[in-house]
Design an enzyme around this catalytic site. Structure first.
Site, PDB file in Angstrom:
ATOM      1  N   ASP A   1       0.857  -1.189   0.000  1.00 26.31           N
ATOM      2  CA  ASP A   1       0.000   0.000   0.000  1.00 26.31           C
ATOM      3  C   ASP A   1       0.892   1.237   0.000  1.00 26.31           C
ATOM      4  O   ASP A   1       1.667   1.447   0.933  1.00 26.31           O
ATOM      5  CB  ASP A   1      -0.899  -0.013   1.238  1.00 26.31           C
ATOM      6  CG  ASP A   1      -1.953   1.082   1.205  1.00 26.31           C
ATOM      7  OD1 ASP A   1      -2.140   1.702   0.142  1.00 26.31           O
ATOM      8  OD2 ASP A   1      -2.586   1.316   2.255  1.00 26.31           O
TER       9      ASP A   1
ATOM     10  N   ASP B   1      -2.668   2.072  -6.267  1.00 26.33           N
ATOM     11  CA  ASP B   1      -1.521   2.068  -5.353  1.00 26.33           C
ATOM     12  C   ASP B   1      -1.559   0.949  -4.327  1.00 26.33           C
ATOM     13  O   ASP B   1      -0.788   0.960  -3.374  1.00 26.33           O
ATOM     14  CB  ASP B   1      -1.443   3.414  -4.625  1.00 26.33           C
ATOM     15  CG  ASP B   1      -2.619   3.638  -3.696  1.00 26.33           C
ATOM     16  OD1 ASP B   1      -3.758   3.372  -4.109  1.00 26.33           O
ATOM     17  OD2 ASP B   1      -2.404   4.090  -2.559  1.00 26.33           O
ATOM     18  N   GLU B   2      -2.423  -0.026  -4.517  1.00 21.57           N
ATOM     19  CA  GLU B   2      -2.595  -1.051  -3.490  1.00 21.57           C
ATOM     20  C   GLU B   2      -2.836  -2.400  -4.153  1.00 21.57           C
ATOM     21  O   GLU B   2      -3.598  -2.501  -5.110  1.00 21.57           O
ATOM     22  CB  GLU B   2      -3.778  -0.671  -2.597  1.00 21.57           C
ATOM     23  CG  GLU B   2      -4.017  -1.573  -1.422  1.00 21.57           C
ATOM     24  CD  GLU B   2      -5.220  -1.126  -0.595  1.00 21.57           C
ATOM     25  OE1 GLU B   2      -5.489  -1.786   0.418  1.00 21.57           O
ATOM     26  OE2 GLU B   2      -5.894  -0.135  -0.976  1.00 21.57           O
TER      27      GLU B   2
END
EC number: 2.7.7.7
Length: 352
Positions: free
Chosen positions: A10, A105-106
């Site tokens: 993350d 983003d994860e």
């Protein structure tokens, strides 16, 4: 049976981190990504300097500016963020093909059968973090565990720029100390319900009689009890066929009425259009899609066939319909489009 090796990655305040990377002068000042304070704009994210003042994602820009008058709000650049995400995923693929993206983003990575670093998930996570810092220029936090739930909690445990490893031997001890707010699906109202039952940590949930839990949480109770024990058999799922394109947001504080829900709709629609930008989906769009999850964990979904030019007003109407089904505080809203196979749907539907 072999324990799985799951990594949850993350990025730390991703959009803001990219902007601070490109302009170091932004690093030490409170800043956020979003629209202007005039109108009904809300924030996509904020850096840690802004979070000190209580500024958070999905907060109306006007409210954020009242909390932090010095807050710098910039519009952001989705193409730049997408490029950084692609760089991150290229690094992930060097270690495994079993990748489940949750957002730009994860992601979850299953490295159970990876031969890198003699199969050490910890070493792989360390290398991924190092490579992303060197090649993308931002920090990410990572959690390593035997399942998705614990890996995700672990990645949050030492943010920003942290790595938390939960070995099988330490798994039960770790999860017992996890506050219940870390369990996916537990919002403010659910926390209050659990607090009224004397439940604040997973250890409290472990000790609670299941019938009491079931009375308050219904069908959610089994999943909650399993997570509280550190049990999560969900696989890391690699999506091979896109059947929809959508964005959704879980709010840190429940939205109390329809007006608050409507206030955050513009940023969701902006993110949806950015996600579609440069991708050839328009000829496949078949239905509008809107999802609402309420504070009691019940969820409702509404779809409507696309019969004319795309219009944001349709989502506003669907949101009103969805909200009217329960009229309770809302913890999640999702918007998107269902996709048909290209050969079955050839309409050209430009945005208006």
């Amino acid at each position: 049976m072999q324990n799985r090796k799951i990594i949850h990655i993350d990025a730390d305040c991703f959009y803001a981190a990219i902007e601070m990377r490109d302009d170091p002068n932004l690093r030490d000042i409170p800043m956020a990504i979003g629209g202007p304070a005039s109108g009904r704009s809300v924030l996509s994210t904020a850096n840690y300097a802004a979070r000190v003042y209580g500024v958070r994602s999905a907060m109306p820009t006007s409210v954020a500016k009242r909390l932090c008058p010095a807050l710098l709000v910039i519009p952001g650049n989705m193409n730049k963020y997408r490029l950084a995400s692609e760089q991150m995923h290229a690094i992930f693929r060097e270690f495994t093909d079993i990748i489940e993206p949750l957002s730009l983003d994860e992601a979850y990575l299953d490295v159970t059968n990876s031969s890198s670093f003699q199969g050490s998930a910890t070493r792989i996570a360390e290398e991924i973090r190092s490579r992303i810092l060197k090649e993308v220029g931002i920090t990410v936090s990572a959690g390593v565990a035997t399942n998705k739930f614990i890996a995700k909690v672990a990645s949050d445990w030492d943010k920003p720029d942290g790595l938390t490893v939960v070995t099988p031997e330490k798994q039960f001890e770790f999860v017992s100390n996890v506050p219940v707010k870390f369990i996916s699906g537990i919002g403010r109202v659910a926390q209050e319900k659990l607090a009224s039952l004397g439940v604040f940590k997973c250890s409290d949930l472990q000790a609670l009689d299941f019938s009491v839990l079931q009375k308050s949480f219904g069908s959610m109770s089994f999943r909650l009890s399993q997570f509280a024990l550190g049990i999560d058999d969900r696989p890391v799922t690699v999506s091979r066929e896109r059947k929809s394109i959508s964005v959704e947001h879980t709010f840190s504080k429940d939205l109390l009425d329809l007006k608050e829900c409507q206030a955050v709709l513009p940023i969701l629609l902006t993110d949806l259009k950015k996600r579609m930008s440069g991708r050839d989906f328009e000829s496949q769009l078949s239905k509008y899609y809107l999802k609402v999850k309420f504070d009691d964990f019940k969820q409702t979904t509404i779809e409507q066939p696309i019969k004319a030019k795309l219009s944001d007003d349709v989502f506003s109407q669907l949101l009103q319909q969805a909200y009217s089904r329960s009229r309770r505080p809302v913890r999640l809203i999702g918007v998107g489009y269902r996709l048909s196979p290209p050969e079955l749907h050839q309409l050209n539907l430009p945005f208006v």
